[in-house]
Motif scaffolding. Sequence first.
Motif, short mmCIF file in Angstrom:
data_model
loop_
_atom_site.label_atom_id
_atom_site.label_comp_id
_atom_site.label_asym_id
_atom_site.label_seq_id
_atom_site.Cartn_x
_atom_site.Cartn_y
_atom_site.Cartn_z
N GLY A 145 0.77 -1.25 0.00
CA GLY A 145 0.00 0.00 0.00
C GLY A 145 0.80 1.30 0.00
N ILE A 146 0.43 2.16 0.94
CA ILE A 146 1.01 3.51 1.02
C ILE A 146 2.51 3.44 1.31
N GLY A 147 2.91 2.55 2.22
CA GLY A 147 4.33 2.43 2.59
C GLY A 147 5.17 2.00 1.40
N MET A 174 10.24 -6.98 10.60
CA MET A 174 10.13 -6.70 12.04
C MET A 174 8.71 -6.28 12.39
N SER A 221 5.43 -3.04 16.83
CA SER A 221 4.90 -2.91 18.19
C SER A 221 5.83 -3.53 19.24
N SER A 279 -4.94 9.33 10.11
CA SER A 279 -6.07 8.96 9.25
C SER A 279 -7.12 10.06 9.40
N TRP A 294 -9.93 7.67 2.24
CA TRP A 294 -10.10 6.34 1.62
C TRP A 294 -9.01 6.14 0.56
#
Length: 255
Positions: free
Chosen positions: A19-21, A64, A67, A145, A190
């Motif tokens: 996606g965005i990453g 990795m 969290s 977001s 979105w």
Amino acid sequence: MAPKDFENKVALVTGAGSGIGREAARAFASRGAIVVAADLNEGGLAATRDLIAELGGRVLTAPMDVSSEAQVRELIARIDKDLGRLDVAFNNAGITGQAHRIEDYPTEDFDRVISVNLKSVFLGMKHQIPLLRRTGGGAIVNTASVAALTGPGGMSAYAASKHGVHGLTRVAAMENAAHGLRINALAPGWTETPMVKEASAQNPGFAELATSAIPAKRGALPSEIAAAAVWLASEASSYVMGQMLVVDGGMTIGG
Ligand code: NAD
């Protein structure tokens, strides 16, 4: 041709396996950065690595969990040892969690969403800031977001985590503004990524309804959100600090 304004800079992108990453990792690499692409998903990371190699860009992959403090600490130590600097961190990995009313929301799922979306940004910045400052400053961009501005029913954990990302970003920006380190948040609306496609598949008809309510009448391409992240990380936004940039095709204009 993209400007080479990130030449030899080190840019860490989390959630870079999708996606965005992934689009942000490609964009930073095309502008000359050495990209450290981090994600839980090793297959996704390998695909991102291949896409960057096709561009002739430079990338290191880091499987990795954002969290885990031990894994975040280890990643930053590895960047310091192998690359000697950090110029950009795009803290972007995230999950939506399930959709339930608060009274039905499983507490362990609430904890997980907060851990992956919010605690990860705290842990990321906690370990990134000393290296960024030691090697000349730079920029951090945290993915929030439009759910940092609204209260989408059923999404208590997600909305709480993203409101938290906004707050953490402001505190971190305040603490670092005088030290050559700019910190901002990005609030996508979105966006057509696997995250949204998965959610739409579970709820047929929802995607059409949701996108028809967006003034732009379409969701964003991941590359349109990535472009905003790159701008926030670049010298072009040198006086922008502690802000949350909303990129949503007008979704939140009407309040
Ligand atoms: P995506 O599912 O395509 O990508 C998210 C990536 O994060 C995946 O590759 C996943 O493996 C990784 N990830 C998840 N948990 C992780 C963990 N614990 N450690 C390391 N990596 C982990 O989703 P996307 O739409 O590209 O989302 C990126 C960010 O944008 C998220 O923070 C999301 O909340 C935010 N966002 C997305 C939308 C949208 O409509 N797609 C809208 C607003 C905000």
